[in-house]
Design a protein around this motif. Sequence first.
Motif: not given
Length: 109
Positions: A8-9, A13-14, A22-26
């Motif tokens: 799922a991760r 991310i894709d 952005d998976a790093a901040i959203d």
Amino acid sequence: MIKVSDTARKKIIDLMKDDGFDAAIDYVRVGVKSGGCSGLSYDLKFDKTKNEDDKIFVDNDITIAVEKKSFLYLAGTILEFSGGINGKGFVFNNPNANRTCGCGESFSL
């Protein structure tokens, strides 16, 4: 807490990248709403903002936002992804659900 599987991760991310997130901040916003063949259905979307009543979890480098009212239904859930020809997409393995529909997109307590 809501957990995110490795498959799922990767898919999150894709998809976030494809949709301009952005998976790093959203956030991945997970919720429950009325509807579906079992009474309640899952809601999954991406979001750039945190609401005041959100519970925030980070698992497997994915930040998840859940409204407080939905959290009671989702505590302990594992978000997985099933791909391939017979895959269902995102799957919620919810220990609180007493009954789920065949597609796994709705449940009842």
